[in-house]
Design an enzyme around this catalytic site. Structure first.
Site, PDB file in Angstrom:
ATOM      1  N   TYR A 123       0.862  -1.193   0.000  1.00 60.74           N
ATOM      2  CA  TYR A 123       0.000   0.000   0.000  1.00 60.74           C
ATOM      3  C   TYR A 123       0.889   1.230   0.000  1.00 60.74           C
ATOM      4  O   TYR A 123       1.521   1.545   1.014  1.00 60.74           O
ATOM      5  CB  TYR A 123      -0.910  -0.050   1.229  1.00 60.74           C
ATOM      6  CG  TYR A 123      -1.868   1.110   1.399  1.00 60.74           C
ATOM      7  CD1 TYR A 123      -2.158   2.005   0.369  1.00 60.74           C
ATOM      8  CD2 TYR A 123      -2.518   1.301   2.617  1.00 60.74           C
ATOM      9  CE1 TYR A 123      -3.047   3.056   0.553  1.00 60.74           C
ATOM     10  CE2 TYR A 123      -3.419   2.341   2.806  1.00 60.74           C
ATOM     11  CZ  TYR A 123      -3.673   3.207   1.771  1.00 60.74           C
ATOM     12  OH  TYR A 123      -4.561   4.245   1.964  1.00 60.74           O
ATOM     13  N   LYS A 133      -1.722  -1.580  -3.774  1.00 64.32           N
ATOM     14  CA  LYS A 133      -2.712  -0.495  -3.777  1.00 64.32           C
ATOM     15  C   LYS A 133      -1.920   0.792  -3.949  1.00 64.32           C
ATOM     16  O   LYS A 133      -1.165   1.187  -3.060  1.00 64.32           O
ATOM     17  CB  LYS A 133      -3.494  -0.486  -2.465  1.00 64.32           C
ATOM     18  CG  LYS A 133      -4.448   0.703  -2.326  1.00 64.32           C
ATOM     19  CD  LYS A 133      -5.100   0.746  -0.952  1.00 64.32           C
ATOM     20  CE  LYS A 133      -5.982   1.973  -0.787  1.00 64.32           C
ATOM     21  NZ  LYS A 133      -6.559   2.083   0.577  1.00 64.32           N
TER      22      LYS A 133
END
Length: 294
Positions: free
Chosen positions: A134, A162
């Protein structure tokens, strides 16, 4: 592990005392599964992870796995700015039966790129679970460069990222230089369609709490070649997406869910409830969208 197209970063419902409301959590999980969510991220930033204790996180992991009962994958946010702490939380998540973990870039201590690489590889090496990286420089104050993500994609169980940098050029480089089975998700709702257009897998979404089915329809139209319709849907959804971030997350999305009759309670300090002016604008946008859909 296929996490699908729309991965919803789930809020954590609280009761009037500010404790986790597990009955409301069960209701929310069922709502999300019925309304376009292919996977759920729990105890991420949208889930107010900075305010949850270790015990609360573990209880949330176990409860969500129990309630989803295999209907959708469950991804636990186990990343912190300490490698040892992240490993401990990952071990708890694995024992709880989650399907994957999400590891955020270490915030506040601002490691170098090699530090980021060693942090993520070290955690990944301790678990059999699939890992979602992320990257969110706006919150963590450090940006993971495409080259670092490309290196990490060689670690067998680091399978996806992400990307919330908003940098489409960097995302294209990542997609182009990682294995075909490594996927990239937009970390910004408003970039879901552009990221799909450059080869992304979908979006890790906050707005899917309230417009999950509409987002799924947009993605299906894009994948079916109905590009004009997908673009129109994208533009129609932007006002709601904008309101979901009109105040610090997850204050707006929790207000929207409460307005829609999906009770999730309030937020914990230092986040504040949505101000009245923002709440009125949110009501107007939701009502306008409802009228447009009908």
């Amino acid at each position: 592990m296929n996490f699908g197209q729309i991965v919803t970063a789930m809020v954590t419902p609280f009761d009037e005392r500010g404790e986790i409301d597990f009955a409301a959590t069960e209701n929310l999980i069922n709502h999300l599964i019925a309304n376009g969510s292919d996977s759920l991220v729990i105890s991420g930033t949208t889930g107010e992870s900075p305010t949850l204790t270790l015990e609360e996180k573990v209880a949330l992991f176990k409860f969500t796995v129990q309630i989803t009962a295999g209907r959708v994958p469950v991804i636990a946010g186990t990343g912190t700015n300490g490698t040892r702490e992240s490993i401990e939380l990952t071990r708890h998540a694995e024992n709880a039966g989650v399907d994957g973990i999400m590891l955020v870039t270490p915030y506040y201590n601002k490691p170098c790129q090699e530090g980021l690489y060693q942090h993520f590889k070290t955690i990944a090496d301790t678990t059999a679970l699939p890992v979602m990286l992320y990257n969110i420089p706006g919150r963590s104050a450090v940006n993971m460069e495409p080259e670092t993500i490309i290196r990490l994609a060689e670690v067998p169980n680091i399978v996806t990222v992400k990307e919330a940098s908003g940098n489409l050029e960097a995302m294209a480089a990542i997609i182009d230089s990682t294995p075909d089975n490594f996927t990239l998700y937009s970390g910004d709702d408003g970039l879901a369609l552009p990221v799909l257009a450059i080869g992304g897998a979908g979006v890790v979404s906050v707005s899917a709490h309230v417009i999950g089915n509409e987002m799924q329809s947009m993605i299906q139209n894009f994948k079916s070649g109905n590009l004009q319709e997908a673009a129109q849907q994208h533009r129609r959804l932007l006002p709601i997406i904008k309101e979901m971030f009109s105040a610090p997350n997850p204050s707006p999305v929790k207000a929207a869910l409460n307005l829609k009759g999906v009770a999730v309670g309030g937020v914990r300090l230092p986040i504040l409830p949505l101000p009245e002016a923002n709440l009125q604008t949110l009501k107007n946008v939701l009502n306008l969208h409802k009228a447009t859909v009908l």
